[in-house]
Design an enzyme around this catalytic site. Sequence first.
Site: not given
Length: 329
Positions: A93-94, A270, A327, A329
């Site tokens: 988790y960021s 991100c 970044e 995902y």
Amino acid sequence: MSTSDPSASIPLIGEPVMPVVDQHIVKPDQPIVGKVHATRLCTDSRKASGFVRHIEIDVSNTPLAGTWISGQSFGVIPPGLTEHGVSHKLRLYSIAAPSDGETGDGNIITTCVKRVLDEDWDSHKLLNGVCSNYMCDLNVGDEITLTGPVGKRFVLPKNPLDHDYVFIATGTGIAPFRGMIMDLIQASGTHDLSSKVALLMGVPYETDLLYHDTLLHWTKQFENFTYHTAISRHTTPDQPKKMYVQDRLVDDFHLLSPMLINKRTLIYICGMAGMELGVFQTLAKLLPPDQLPQFLKIDPEIASDIDHWERKMIPKKIKKSKRVFLEVY
Ligand code: A2P
């Protein structure tokens, strides 16, 4: 070139000098146990299409305390066993907290977590995101098993105030930017931010905007902070058409271009995988050809056909420069 050439180590103008970052101080074979310190919705209460919770975890008196910097992630090991009888895998988790945590003493680490609900295509049964729902269900005082920190590239440069920032997020991709902006506010130590910061934020519905009140507050508090939202599934009085972050980049380019042509500026992206292609295409269309290489190096073979770029062309044919951080995902 001689290895003693002093110019060899001097970065190009605008190229950030990155810090050396510690990682994996708490490893999965020896995780620590933290305690939930706070948990609250960080979208607009019950109207949101996705529920996202801001979760603060107290890691005081553990080896994780004081170890992370904004932009990194931490690992969570959900309790219990999988259907195959083995421990669940660790999920990353960021970190949404600044480098010294929520309370300034390195003890409180934070993330924002979206509940994951889905349907199994074959059985049409409800599928639960194992770790995200576990985390969203936790109450203050509950224990949670953590590792980390992880990540060394998606962080602020060594001297963060030497740069200005265009931060581009979708959904929970806002997490690292919350921490980074809090670090920049703290480093500035004045009534305004010493760096210019523009945050572009994309979500499905207006009620999904994360940390919206805090971000609006910062726009009032700091002249150098601007906040540009992109709502993808409905229109608003301020936004007469549905848009993605890259469409917001187009519409607000007149505001953002002075930053983008300034060599101080770094771009951080991100969130959803796929957004980087749209952002890169938009930058390639908007930036003058002599400015674009500051951020992207495009293979001449595809340079004239931007609308047909595909994600698989990154990074071979579409290369980001050291002033772009990604970044997804
Ligand atoms: P949409 O889902 O309407 O297509 P969240 O993580 O909260 O779901 O938000 C992700 C946001 O990113 C949504 O607004 C989503 O729009 C949007 N999005 C989806 N695909 C892309 C893309 N390729 N580029 C930019 N934004 C995207």
